[in-house]
Design a protein around this motif. Structure first.
Motif, PDB file in Angstrom:
ATOM      1  N   PRO A 228     -40.994  15.549 -36.075  1.00 35.85           N
ATOM      2  CA  PRO A 228     -42.123  16.428 -35.743  1.00 35.85           C
ATOM      3  C   PRO A 228     -41.693  17.850 -35.390  1.00 35.85           C
ATOM      4  CG  PRO A 228     -42.240  14.351 -34.514  1.00 35.85           C
ATOM      5  CD  PRO A 228     -40.891  14.422 -35.134  1.00 35.85           C
ATOM      6  N   LEU A 229     -40.503  17.989 -34.836  1.00 34.58           N
ATOM      7  CA  LEU A 229     -40.006  19.305 -34.456  1.00 34.58           C
ATOM      8  C   LEU A 229     -39.658  20.129 -35.692  1.00 34.58           C
ATOM      9  CD1 LEU A 229     -37.704  18.052 -31.559  1.00 34.58           C
ATOM     10  CD2 LEU A 229     -40.071  18.853 -31.391  1.00 34.58           C
ATOM     11  N   VAL A 230     -39.096  19.469 -36.692  1.00 34.49           N
ATOM     12  CA  VAL A 230     -38.840  20.134 -37.975  1.00 34.49           C
ATOM     13  C   VAL A 230     -40.153  20.562 -38.611  1.00 34.49           C
ATOM     14  CG1 VAL A 230     -37.968  19.813 -40.317  1.00 34.49           C
ATOM     15  CG2 VAL A 230     -36.669  18.916 -38.376  1.00 34.49           C
ATOM     16  N   ASP A 231     -41.108  19.648 -38.634  1.00 36.26           N
ATOM     17  CA  ASP A 231     -42.409  19.954 -39.248  1.00 36.26           C
ATOM     18  C   ASP A 231     -43.112  21.105 -38.540  1.00 36.26           C
ATOM     19  OD1 ASP A 231     -41.976  17.900 -41.029  1.00 36.26           O
ATOM     20  OD2 ASP A 231     -43.249  16.451 -39.981  1.00 36.26           O
ATOM     21  N   ALA A 232     -42.874  21.235 -37.240  1.00 34.23           N
ATOM     22  CA  ALA A 232     -43.529  22.295 -36.465  1.00 34.23           C
ATOM     23  C   ALA A 232     -42.953  23.673 -36.759  1.00 34.23           C
ATOM     24  CB  ALA A 232     -43.423  21.991 -34.973  1.00 34.23           C
ATOM     25  N   GLY A 233     -41.697  23.721 -37.258  1.00 33.56           N
ATOM     26  CA  GLY A 233     -41.162  25.019 -37.636  1.00 33.56           C
ATOM     27  C   GLY A 233     -39.804  25.397 -37.098  1.00 33.56           C
ATOM     28  N   VAL A 234     -39.026  24.424 -36.586  1.00 31.33           N
ATOM     29  CA  VAL A 234     -37.679  24.740 -36.096  1.00 31.33           C
ATOM     30  C   VAL A 234     -36.770  25.060 -37.280  1.00 31.33           C
ATOM     31  CG1 VAL A 234     -35.625  23.812 -34.958  1.00 31.33           C
ATOM     32  CG2 VAL A 234     -37.893  23.363 -34.007  1.00 31.33           C
ATOM     33  N   ASP A 235     -36.017  26.153 -37.171  1.00 36.82           N
ATOM     34  CA  ASP A 235     -35.062  26.542 -38.208  1.00 36.82           C
ATOM     35  C   ASP A 235     -33.654  26.041 -37.920  1.00 36.82           C
ATOM     36  OD1 ASP A 235     -36.777  28.269 -39.901  1.00 36.82           O
ATOM     37  OD2 ASP A 235     -36.918  29.467 -38.078  1.00 36.82           O
ATOM     38  N   VAL A 236     -33.282  26.018 -36.636  1.00 37.53           N
ATOM     39  CA  VAL A 236     -31.931  25.642 -36.223  1.00 37.53           C
ATOM     40  C   VAL A 236     -32.035  24.807 -34.949  1.00 37.53           C
ATOM     41  CG1 VAL A 236     -29.662  26.476 -35.478  1.00 37.53           C
ATOM     42  CG2 VAL A 236     -30.980  27.801 -37.147  1.00 37.53           C
ATOM     43  N   PHE A 237     -31.238  23.753 -34.867  1.00 34.22           N
ATOM     44  CA  PHE A 237     -31.162  22.949 -33.649  1.00 34.22           C
ATOM     45  C   PHE A 237     -29.855  23.253 -32.923  1.00 34.22           C
ATOM     46  CE2 PHE A 237     -34.193  20.387 -36.074  1.00 34.22           C
ATOM     47  CZ  PHE A 237     -35.135  20.084 -35.098  1.00 34.22           C
ATOM     48  N   HIS A 238     -29.993  23.590 -31.634  1.00 35.86           N
ATOM     49  CA  HIS A 238     -28.847  23.842 -30.759  1.00 35.86           C
ATOM     50  C   HIS A 238     -28.674  22.583 -29.923  1.00 35.86           C
ATOM     51  CE1 HIS A 238     -26.852  26.910 -27.782  1.00 35.86           C
ATOM     52  NE2 HIS A 238     -26.067  25.887 -28.061  1.00 35.86           N
ATOM     53  N   CYS A 239     -27.656  21.801 -30.240  1.00 36.31           N
ATOM     54  CA  CYS A 239     -27.535  20.434 -29.734  1.00 36.31           C
ATOM     55  C   CYS A 239     -26.578  20.398 -28.557  1.00 36.31           C
ATOM     56  CB  CYS A 239     -27.057  19.524 -30.855  1.00 36.31           C
ATOM     57  SG  CYS A 239     -28.053  19.675 -32.366  1.00 36.31           S
ATOM     58  N   SER A 240     -27.124  20.363 -27.353  1.00 43.64           N
ATOM     59  CA  SER A 240     -26.320  20.513 -26.146  1.00 43.64           C
ATOM     60  C   SER A 240     -25.693  19.191 -25.719  1.00 43.64           C
ATOM     61  CB  SER A 240     -27.180  21.065 -25.007  1.00 43.64           C
ATOM     62  OG  SER A 240     -26.404  21.238 -23.845  1.00 43.64           O
ATOM     63  N   THR A 241     -24.368  19.203 -25.653  1.00 43.75           N
ATOM     64  CA  THR A 241     -23.612  18.077 -25.125  1.00 43.75           C
ATOM     65  C   THR A 241     -22.609  18.626 -24.114  1.00 43.75           C
ATOM     66  OG1 THR A 241     -22.023  18.257 -26.950  1.00 43.75           O
ATOM     67  CG2 THR A 241     -23.819  16.662 -27.202  1.00 43.75           C
ATOM     68  N   ARG A 242     -22.107  17.761 -23.258  1.00 52.46           N
ATOM     69  CA  ARG A 242     -21.144  18.209 -22.249  1.00 52.46           C
ATOM     70  C   ARG A 242     -19.749  18.374 -22.846  1.00 52.46           C
ATOM     71  NH1 ARG A 242     -21.131  14.270 -17.598  1.00 52.46           N
ATOM     72  NH2 ARG A 242     -20.180  15.963 -16.399  1.00 52.46           N
ATOM     73  N   ARG A 243     -19.430  17.557 -23.875  1.00 51.61           N
ATOM     74  CA  ARG A 243     -18.133  17.631 -24.548  1.00 51.61           C
ATOM     75  C   ARG A 243     -18.390  17.438 -26.039  1.00 51.61           C
ATOM     76  NH1 ARG A 243     -17.904  14.025 -20.274  1.00 51.61           N
ATOM     77  NH2 ARG A 243     -16.612  14.661 -18.489  1.00 51.61           N
ATOM     78  N   PHE A 244     -18.137  18.471 -26.829  1.00 55.21           N
ATOM     79  CA  PHE A 244     -18.517  18.431 -28.240  1.00 55.21           C
ATOM     80  C   PHE A 244     -17.791  17.333 -29.009  1.00 55.21           C
ATOM     81  CE2 PHE A 244     -14.633  20.924 -28.684  1.00 55.21           C
ATOM     82  CZ  PHE A 244     -14.115  20.461 -29.890  1.00 55.21           C
ATOM     83  N   TRP A 245     -16.627  16.907 -28.536  1.00 57.78           N
ATOM     84  CA  TRP A 245     -15.816  15.954 -29.288  1.00 57.78           C
ATOM     85  C   TRP A 245     -16.262  14.502 -29.109  1.00 57.78           C
ATOM     86  CZ3 TRP A 245     -13.958  19.077 -25.302  1.00 57.78           C
ATOM     87  CH2 TRP A 245     -13.704  18.450 -24.092  1.00 57.78           C
ATOM     88  N   GLU A 246     -17.209  14.239 -28.240  1.00 55.15           N
ATOM     89  CA  GLU A 246     -17.615  12.863 -27.996  1.00 55.15           C
ATOM     90  C   GLU A 246     -18.648  12.399 -29.024  1.00 55.15           C
ATOM     91  OE1 GLU A 246     -18.938  12.721 -23.946  1.00 55.15           O
ATOM     92  OE2 GLU A 246     -16.887  12.572 -23.164  1.00 55.15           O
ATOM     93  N   PRO A 247     -18.441  11.220 -29.620  1.00 52.27           N
ATOM     94  CA  PRO A 247     -19.420  10.684 -30.574  1.00 52.27           C
ATOM     95  C   PRO A 247     -20.757  10.432 -29.885  1.00 52.27           C
ATOM     96  CG  PRO A 247     -17.341   9.480 -30.685  1.00 52.27           C
ATOM     97  CD  PRO A 247     -17.276  10.327 -29.461  1.00 52.27           C
ATOM     98  N   GLU A 248     -21.838  10.632 -30.625  1.00 53.29           N
ATOM     99  CA  GLU A 248     -23.157  10.444 -30.028  1.00 53.29           C
ATOM    100  C   GLU A 248     -23.591   8.982 -30.040  1.00 53.29           C
ATOM    101  OE1 GLU A 248     -26.136  11.460 -27.741  1.00 53.29           O
ATOM    102  OE2 GLU A 248     -24.550  12.834 -28.389  1.00 53.29           O
ATOM    103  N   PHE A 249     -23.240   8.274 -31.120  1.00 52.88           N
ATOM    104  CA  PHE A 249     -23.619   6.867 -31.252  1.00 52.88           C
ATOM    105  C   PHE A 249     -22.404   6.045 -31.666  1.00 52.88           C
ATOM    106  CE2 PHE A 249     -27.495   9.285 -32.607  1.00 52.88           C
ATOM    107  CZ  PHE A 249     -28.280   8.984 -31.512  1.00 52.88           C
ATOM    108  N   GLU A 250     -22.411   4.784 -31.296  1.00 57.63           N
ATOM    109  CA  GLU A 250     -21.317   3.900 -31.683  1.00 57.63           C
ATOM    110  C   GLU A 250     -21.270   3.750 -33.196  1.00 57.63           C
ATOM    111  OE1 GLU A 250     -21.342   0.144 -29.750  1.00 57.63           O
ATOM    112  OE2 GLU A 250     -21.330   0.972 -27.719  1.00 57.63           O
ATOM    113  N   GLY A 251     -20.044   3.638 -33.700  1.00 53.83           N
ATOM    114  CA  GLY A 251     -19.873   3.397 -35.122  1.00 53.83           C
ATOM    115  C   GLY A 251     -19.725   4.632 -35.969  1.00 53.83           C
ATOM    116  N   SER A 252     -19.720   5.802 -35.340  1.00 56.68           N
ATOM    117  CA  SER A 252     -19.579   7.056 -36.076  1.00 56.68           C
ATOM    118  C   SER A 252     -18.930   8.092 -35.176  1.00 56.68           C
ATOM    119  CB  SER A 252     -20.946   7.574 -36.538  1.00 56.68           C
ATOM    120  OG  SER A 252     -20.860   8.906 -37.013  1.00 56.68           O
ATOM    121  N   ASP A 253     -18.116   8.967 -35.775  1.00 59.45           N
ATOM    122  CA  ASP A 253     -17.500  10.045 -35.011  1.00 59.45           C
ATOM    123  C   ASP A 253     -18.408  11.257 -34.875  1.00 59.45           C
ATOM    124  OD1 ASP A 253     -15.157   8.631 -34.608  1.00 59.45           O
ATOM    125  OD2 ASP A 253     -14.188   9.418 -36.415  1.00 59.45           O
TER     126      ASP A 253
END
Length: 346
Positions: A228-253
């Motif tokens: 829904p956020l894409v459909d509303a008009g977002v051009d870029v997502f700024h994805c805030s994490t505390r440590r960029f190197w940590e995988p978000e979900f199990e099974g993928s880097d």
């Protein structure tokens, strides 16, 4: 890492719509409270100029609040309303552009003093309109886009998260319903600025009150949340994490920015302890600073196009010349992030 070959990816140009960036380095938004009574002065302009003239591709300003009574509880956080404050921002835009930089304001509402369940429809409408007015003013003042702050437990994120949004109307309920407030804000901003003006949305899984919080537990849930956020008009997502190197979900880097790009096809900005060996909260919770760290892993991810842009916070806060030092291989001259260095906030 010091060779020009190994850092080439970080210094490739990138375009967000009609806005061309000289490289992939973004200055992350960092609250400083250096704007007395909400008015950013010449010292704030000089602060951003130093980063622009030292190789930062895009500056995202510190959070700057919209015209709503509850938007801020800190008097020296800059406003994005009122003639005097907007004149200050116009000077900042002109200063950054004169130094060859690009800049977007982070548009912010800190959140409900009670909780979002108490907001009436009329107040929600007023807040949406205030966001849209800020977006319109940003374009009028010459900014290169806007970033909407939808992360870290502030207002937009309070609507996103089931722990803070228990509304029973169309702003609450399932994951899609909880995006409605944000989509109304994004759509109103899009109407205010037109189709070509870039809109960035910053979001996070973690909250300042809960580092382990998750809006989405799986990639499938994240895809449902983002659509829904894409459909509303977002051009870029700024994805805030505390440590960029940590995988978000199990099974993928893949980190959060990687998954977001994969699921939406939209450009993403990664962020989280870039160039440092510890997350930013450790200074405040443990009194710890952070040493400079190699960015080989970051470069490898960028070369794989896991994400498109890299936001740098504390490293740029203490060292305005960080980008140029990285580009020129002068890593032995980088300034470490310490409590003493933070006191300057220059």
């Amino acid at each position: 890492m010091n060779s020009s070959q190994s850092i080439r990816a970080l210094f490739q140009p990138f375009a967000i719509g009609n806005v061309s960036l000289a490289n992939r380095i973004v200055m992350a938004p960092m609250t400083r409270q250096f704007s007395p009574d909400g008015v950013p002065g010449s010292d704030v302009a000089a602060y951003y100029r130093r980063r622009a003239e030292n190789g930062v591709g895009l500056i995202v300003t510190e959070g700057t609040v919209i015209n709503h009574p509850d938007s801020s509880n800190q008097m020296n956080v800059p406003h994005f309303y009122g003639e005097t404050a907007l004149q200050g921002w116009e000077n900042i835009v002109d200063t950054v552009h004169a130094a060859g930089g690009r800049i977007v304001p982070q548009i912010w509402h800190m959140g409900a003093r009670g909780n979002v369940n108490d907001y009436s429809q009329s107040e929600i409408t007023e807040i949406v309109e205030a966001f849209a007015q800020a977006a319109s003013d940003a374009r009028r003042l010459g900014f290169d886009g806007i970033e909407l702050h939808g992360a870290h437990g502030y207002l937009i994120d309070q609507f996103f998260w089931e722990k803070t949004n228990s509304r029973t109307d169309h702003y609450g309920g399932d994951m899609i319903a909880r995006t409605r407030f944000a989509t109304e804000v994004i759509e109103a901003c899009r109407r205010a600025v037109g189709p070509e003006f870039p809109i960035v949305l910053r979001f996070s899984q973690w909250k300042s009150s809960s580092y382990t919080a998750k809006l989405a537990e799986t990639p499938a849930q994240l895809e449902r949340f983002l659509a829904p956020l894409v459909d509303a008009g977002v051009d870029v997502f700024h994805c805030s994490t505390r440590r960029f190197w940590e995988p978000e979900f199990e099974g993928s880097d893949l980190n959060l920015a990687g998954w977001t790009k994969k699921l939406t096809g939209k450009p993403t900005i990664t962020v989280g302890s870039v160039g440092l060996d510890g997350d930013f909260m450790s200074l405040f919770t443990e009194g710890k600073g952070a040493e400079n760290a190699k960015i080989d892993g970051l470069i490898e991810r960028l070369e794989r196009e896991e994400f498109d842009l890299v936001a740098v916070g504390r490293a740029l806060l203490v060292d305005p010349t960080w980008a140029n030092k990285i580009r020129e291989g002068r890593t032995d001259e980088l300034i470490p992030f310490t409590s003493e260095a933070v006191k300057t906030l220059y």
